[in-house]
Design an enzyme around this catalytic site. Structure first.
Site, PDB file in Angstrom:
ATOM      1  N   PRO A  90     -39.587   2.077 -29.789  1.00 22.18           N
ATOM      2  CA  PRO A  90     -39.895   3.408 -29.238  1.00 22.18           C
ATOM      3  C   PRO A  90     -38.708   4.035 -28.493  1.00 22.18           C
ATOM      4  O   PRO A  90     -38.492   5.245 -28.558  1.00 22.18           O
ATOM      5  CB  PRO A  90     -41.072   3.125 -28.300  1.00 22.18           C
ATOM      6  CG  PRO A  90     -41.766   1.954 -28.940  1.00 22.18           C
ATOM      7  CD  PRO A  90     -40.661   1.098 -29.492  1.00 22.18           C
ATOM      8  N   ILE A 121     -31.874  -0.869 -32.673  1.00 20.40           N
ATOM      9  CA  ILE A 121     -33.052  -1.553 -33.213  1.00 20.40           C
ATOM     10  C   ILE A 121     -34.229  -0.570 -33.176  1.00 20.40           C
ATOM     11  O   ILE A 121     -34.352   0.228 -32.233  1.00 20.40           O
ATOM     12  CB  ILE A 121     -33.398  -2.804 -32.364  1.00 20.40           C
ATOM     13  CG1 ILE A 121     -32.155  -3.685 -32.116  1.00 20.40           C
ATOM     14  CG2 ILE A 121     -34.519  -3.591 -33.031  1.00 20.40           C
ATOM     15  CD1 ILE A 121     -31.590  -4.408 -33.313  1.00 20.40           C
ATOM     16  N   LYS A 153     -25.387  -1.735 -18.586  1.00 23.43           N
ATOM     17  CA  LYS A 153     -25.338  -2.850 -19.533  1.00 23.43           C
ATOM     18  C   LYS A 153     -24.032  -3.642 -19.386  1.00 23.43           C
ATOM     19  O   LYS A 153     -24.008  -4.859 -19.593  1.00 23.43           O
ATOM     20  CB  LYS A 153     -25.508  -2.344 -20.968  1.00 23.43           C
ATOM     21  CG  LYS A 153     -26.901  -1.795 -21.263  1.00 23.43           C
ATOM     22  CD  LYS A 153     -27.996  -2.805 -20.962  1.00 23.43           C
ATOM     23  CE  LYS A 153     -29.330  -2.425 -21.579  1.00 23.43           C
ATOM     24  NZ  LYS A 153     -30.423  -3.340 -21.172  1.00 23.43           N
ATOM     25  N   ASN A 213     -35.678  -8.121 -19.843  1.00 23.42           N
ATOM     26  CA  ASN A 213     -35.611  -7.186 -20.965  1.00 23.42           C
ATOM     27  C   ASN A 213     -35.903  -5.730 -20.583  1.00 23.42           C
ATOM     28  O   ASN A 213     -35.424  -4.817 -21.259  1.00 23.42           O
ATOM     29  CB  ASN A 213     -36.608  -7.652 -22.046  1.00 23.42           C
ATOM     30  CG  ASN A 213     -36.873  -6.586 -23.073  1.00 23.42           C
ATOM     31  OD1 ASN A 213     -36.107  -6.403 -24.016  1.00 23.42           O
ATOM     32  ND2 ASN A 213     -37.965  -5.828 -22.895  1.00 23.42           N
ATOM     33  N   ASP A 247     -42.880  -3.325 -11.616  1.00 21.32           N
ATOM     34  CA  ASP A 247     -41.665  -2.506 -11.757  1.00 21.32           C
ATOM     35  C   ASP A 247     -40.518  -3.452 -11.403  1.00 21.32           C
ATOM     36  O   ASP A 247     -40.428  -3.918 -10.260  1.00 21.32           O
ATOM     37  CB  ASP A 247     -41.711  -1.326 -10.785  1.00 21.32           C
ATOM     38  CG  ASP A 247     -40.440  -0.490 -10.831  1.00 21.32           C
ATOM     39  OD1 ASP A 247     -39.399  -0.976 -11.330  1.00 21.32           O
ATOM     40  OD2 ASP A 247     -40.477   0.644 -10.338  1.00 21.32           O
ATOM     41  N   TYR A 295     -26.323   4.226 -18.704  1.00 23.99           N
ATOM     42  CA  TYR A 295     -26.855   3.076 -19.454  1.00 23.99           C
ATOM     43  C   TYR A 295     -25.732   2.093 -19.779  1.00 23.99           C
ATOM     44  O   TYR A 295     -25.867   0.878 -19.587  1.00 23.99           O
ATOM     45  CB  TYR A 295     -27.513   3.610 -20.723  1.00 23.99           C
ATOM     46  CG  TYR A 295     -28.138   2.576 -21.628  1.00 23.99           C
ATOM     47  CD1 TYR A 295     -29.417   2.084 -21.371  1.00 23.99           C
ATOM     48  CD2 TYR A 295     -27.470   2.118 -22.765  1.00 23.99           C
ATOM     49  CE1 TYR A 295     -30.004   1.148 -22.223  1.00 23.99           C
ATOM     50  CE2 TYR A 295     -28.046   1.193 -23.614  1.00 23.99           C
ATOM     51  CZ  TYR A 295     -29.309   0.707 -23.331  1.00 23.99           C
ATOM     52  OH  TYR A 295     -29.881  -0.214 -24.182  1.00 23.99           O
TER      53      TYR A 295
END
Ligand SMILES: NC(=O)c1ccc[n+]([C@@H]2O[C@H](COP(=O)([O-])OP(=O)(O)OC[C@H]3O[C@@H](n4cnc5c(N)ncnc54)[C@H](O)[C@@H]3O)[C@@H](O)[C@H]2O)c1
Length: 252
Positions: free
Chosen positions: A188, A185, A154, A85, A58, A150
């Site tokens: 999933p 992209i 980022k 990543n 993790d 998010y």
């Protein structure tokens, strides 16, 4: 000879999606790859398919980083590439975002990327240089209402990367740090997001390529080629750059 032959590379969040594509491409181009992920089963499967190592991790757990990097240095004697990543994305705007979502998102993206840079730096200095590749997003460059936490994470990765790059420049030990900013992209993560935001089941389409084009999605290798370039010595003079891989999404 592959483009990263002889290099030792860690890719986090490599059990699927962009990390998997990065790991496959780096291995195909000659790197010894160590994949990490919280998803042990899928991670081990990918690793066995490409002759790589797997480490259950993790990325928000600091202790795991010391164990990972120490182990890589003991087994391989060098660390040349780190691809930070691993990531998660909750669909929640500023009003919907709970403290739990906020903290979890920042822990995986920002704590994880910080720990990665921190622990890789010493190992790369000992290895005579290296390339740290931080996966940011176009969410760091524009405002995305449904991705509040998010986008903040980022954006943090974008500026954290530049601070690390400036440090590397001062150190003069051949370590570089750059961020990659993909648009949407086909992975999933994005499939789940599209299902939620657009009621679109990408996996059920008979012609996935046509759907991908209609929605304007890139494919994982579009990003993996950028990662390969940044991992290789071809990019030795690139440090502190933000590499956008979005087919112009952010210029129109
Ligand atoms: N797919 C896109 O369109 C897109 C665009 C911009 C940026 N990104 C970024 O690229 C990275 C990969 O995204 P993806 O689309 O492949 O996502 P994905 O969900 O398909 O894959 C992410 C992987 O990270 C792993 N992971 C999640 N939390 C983790 C943790 N705490 N520690 C270790 N591993 C963990 C997951 O198990 C999974 O294997 C993420 O950082 C994401 O934010 C993706």
């Amino acid at each position: 000879m592959g483009r990263v032959a002889g290099k030792v590379a860690i890719v986090t969040g490599a059990a699927q999606g962009l990390g998997e594509a990065d790991a496959r491409m780096l291995a195909a181009e000659g790197a010894r790859v160590i994949l990490t992920d919280i998803n042990e089963e899928a991670g081990r499967q990918v690793a066995s398919e490409i002759g790589a190592e797997f480490f259950a991790q993790d990325v928000s757990d600091e202790a795991s980083w010391a164990t990972l990097v120490d182990g890589v240095m003991e087994r391989h004697g060098q660390l040349d590439v780190l691809v930070n990543n691993a990531g998660i994305a909750f669909i929640a705007d500023v009003e919907q975002t709970t403290t739990e979502i906020w903290r979890h998102t920042l822990a995986v993206h920002l704590d994880g990327t910080f720990f990665g840079c921190h622990y890789a730096m010493q190992a790369m200095n000992k290895s005579g240089g290296g390339s740290i590749i931080n996966m940011s997003s176009t969410a760091a460059l524009v405002g995305l209402a449904p991705y509040f936490a998010y986008s903040a994470a980022k954006g943090g990765i974008r500026s954290l990367t530049k601070s690390v790059a400036a440090y590397c420049r001062g150190q003069k030990k051949g370590v570089r740090c750059n961020s990659v900013h993909p648009g949407s992209i086909d992975t999933p993560m994005v499939e789940a997001a599209l299902s939620g935001l657009m009621d679109l089941e990408l996996s059920e389409q008979t012609d996935r390529e046509a759907t991908r084009r209609a929605v304007g999605l890139g494919e994982p290798n579009d990003v993996a080629f950028m990662v390969l370039f940044l991992a290789s010595d071809e990019s030795k003079h690139i440090n502190g750059a933000e590499m956008v891989v979005d087919n112009g999404d952010t210029v129109v």
